[in-house]
Design a protein around this motif. Structure first.
Motif, short mmCIF file in Angstrom:
data_model
loop_
_atom_site.label_atom_id
_atom_site.label_comp_id
_atom_site.label_asym_id
_atom_site.label_seq_id
_atom_site.Cartn_x
_atom_site.Cartn_y
_atom_site.Cartn_z
N GLU A 106 0.82 -1.21 0.00
CA GLU A 106 0.00 0.00 0.00
C GLU A 106 0.86 1.27 0.00
N GLU A 107 2.16 1.11 0.31
CA GLU A 107 3.07 2.25 0.34
C GLU A 107 4.40 1.83 -0.29
N ILE A 108 4.43 1.80 -1.59
CA ILE A 108 5.60 1.29 -2.30
C ILE A 108 6.83 2.16 -2.05
N ASN A 109 6.63 3.42 -1.73
CA ASN A 109 7.75 4.33 -1.49
C ASN A 109 8.54 3.95 -0.23
N LYS A 110 7.97 3.10 0.62
CA LYS A 110 8.65 2.68 1.85
C LYS A 110 9.42 1.36 1.67
N ILE A 111 9.38 0.80 0.47
CA ILE A 111 10.07 -0.46 0.20
C ILE A 111 11.45 -0.15 -0.38
N LEU A 112 12.44 -0.93 0.01
CA LEU A 112 13.80 -0.70 -0.49
C LEU A 112 13.84 -0.80 -2.01
N SER A 113 14.60 0.09 -2.61
CA SER A 113 14.70 0.11 -4.08
C SER A 113 15.26 -1.19 -4.63
N THR A 114 16.10 -1.87 -3.84
CA THR A 114 16.68 -3.14 -4.28
C THR A 114 15.62 -4.23 -4.40
N VAL A 115 14.56 -4.13 -3.61
CA VAL A 115 13.45 -5.08 -3.72
C VAL A 115 12.56 -4.71 -4.90
N ILE A 116 12.28 -3.42 -5.05
CA ILE A 116 11.44 -2.95 -6.15
C ILE A 116 12.05 -3.30 -7.50
N SER A 117 13.36 -3.15 -7.61
CA SER A 117 14.04 -3.41 -8.88
C SER A 117 13.98 -4.88 -9.29
N ARG A 118 13.72 -5.75 -8.36
CA ARG A 118 13.62 -7.18 -8.65
C ARG A 118 12.18 -7.62 -8.89
N SER A 119 11.25 -6.67 -8.95
CA SER A 119 9.83 -6.99 -9.04
C SER A 119 9.21 -6.42 -10.31
N GLN A 120 8.21 -7.11 -10.82
CA GLN A 120 7.37 -6.56 -11.87
C GLN A 120 6.15 -5.95 -11.20
N ILE A 121 5.93 -4.67 -11.42
CA ILE A 121 4.91 -3.92 -10.68
C ILE A 121 3.63 -3.79 -11.50
N ILE A 122 2.51 -4.05 -10.86
CA ILE A 122 1.19 -3.78 -11.43
C ILE A 122 0.48 -2.84 -10.47
N ASN A 123 0.11 -1.66 -10.95
CA ASN A 123 -0.59 -0.69 -10.12
C ASN A 123 -2.08 -1.03 -10.04
#
Length: 376
Positions: free
Chosen positions: A188-205
């Motif tokens: 619910e708050e993607i801005n609080k997740i480490l960028s290293t985790v986000i970069s390994r994920s495919q995001i669907i809004n």
């Protein structure tokens, strides 16, 4: 959980189905949307679809053995991780899995605050949930085992923003997961997740539900009248969690606490103000925040009453007169001032300020704003 049980979100459903049917399912999928947009339900429905052996069109069959296990949350290859309260040595999701199954079965559109309310004790009213380092290591241990059913293994991590820096523990398994292993993050708050985790994920809004989607859901599921469903849909602003909570509240009680507070402040009844402060401060941080947010919604409706001729407030019918009467003793400048002070109080309460002190300060500021002759 079936896709057909989730209102709206047709675009998101099509994206998920396309990933699976075109064999483009990523190792790590991240569903990103605000509270009440059905992200968790979508994740569970997608997991059931993946594990189903007899899909029917755009949904799981809900009849095979895998569907039976998944819908009961006992499939050995479907795992859940979620925030918990660290008390009495319980630091992992497994310690709360029974409560999790019960709460999700009762309400698949569960919110974080509803979940925490369900598992905390009376002396833990202000404790916050957390996904600990121990939980991250437990996730790795679970996924290192072979699939019990011989198919895919799925780990649904709800609200990974509560991991903080502990999510670094998962980086290697996210980069190189075991065979046929998939992560579904629900944030619910993607801005609080480490960028290293986000970069390994495919995001669907995942967007909020539309007004019509939510209204139709309330009419069909809860048999509300069109008027009540319309009002609740406006007030909840696409948040299905808020909308469902409001269906449990009668017209006569929905704004009673707010009405009393404004009345005490306007009448300068200090005795009742302090009684209100004492009872409200004991509600817990999340409920106080919700109450204050509802106050701001009432003020917004008052503003519409002031500037739009014959405006009908979008509140339950029993509270229309209260909102109209309140708008008659306010003006735009007073509303803006009260709105600002309420937002400031929400900000401080979110950061663990003393609720009683914050509400006392707010109450006397609002009392003075009501009677300040400079606001004309």
């Amino acid at each position: 959980m079936l896709f057909e049980e989730i209102p709206g979100q047709e675009v998101v459903k099509e994206k998920l189905l396309s990933l699976y049917n075109q064999q483009r399912l990523p190792n790590t999928l991240m569903l990103s949307g605000g509270e009440g947009c059905c992200s968790l339900a979508l994740a569970v429905a997608f997991a059931q679809y993946i594990m189903c052996v007899g899909q029917k069109g755009n949904d799981a069959c809900n009849q095979c053995d895998n569907c039976s296990k998944t819908s009961s949350f006992i499939h050995p290859d479907l795992h859940f991780s979620f925030p918990v309260i660290n008390s009495e040595g319980a630091k992992t999701s497994d310690a709360f899995i029974t409560e999790w199954r019960n709460e999700f079965a009762q309400n698949p559109f569960l919110s974080y605050k509803q979940w925490i309310e369900a598992i905390k004790d009376k002396d833990e009213q202000n404790k916050q949930g957390n996904i600990t380092a121990e939980e991250c290591r437990a996730i790795i241990r679970k996924l290192s085992l072979k699939s019990y059913e011989g198919g895919k293994k799925i780990m649904i991590i709800w609200l990974p923003e509560f991991m903080g820096n502990s999510s670094n523990i998962l980086l290697k398994v996210l980069e190189e997961p075991p065979e046929n292993t998939h992560f579904i993050f629900v944030t619910e708050e993607i801005n609080k997740i480490l960028s290293t985790v986000i970069s390994r994920s495919q995001i669907i809004n995942v967007p909020p539900l539309s007004f019509d989607e939510l209204k139709d859901f309330l009419i069909e599921k809860y048999e509300l009248s069109t008027t009540d469903a319309t009002n609740i849909s406006y007030i909840s602003k696409g948040n299905i969690c808020t909308a469902i909570e409001m269906t449990d509240e009668t017209d006569t009680t929905y704004t009673e606490n707010i009405r009393n507070w404004f009345l005490y402040c306007y009448s300068r009844n200090n005795k009742n103000i302090f009684e209100w402060i004492n009872s409200t401060s004991a509600m817990g941080r999340e409920k106080i925040k919700k109450l204050l947010e509802n106050c701001n919604y009432i003020l917004n409706e008052c503003l519409h009453c002031i500037h739009i001729v014959d405006y009908k407030p979008k509140v339950p019918s029993a509270n229309e007169k209260f909102v109209i009467d309140l708008s008659k003793i306010l003006n735009s400048e007073k509303i803006q001032k009260i709105y600002t002070e309420i937002n400031q109080t929400i900000y401080h309460i979110e950061r663990n300020s003393n609720a009683r002190i914050s509400l006392t300060n707010l109450s006397f500021l609002v009392r003075n704003i009501f009677h300040n002759k400079t606001f004309n």
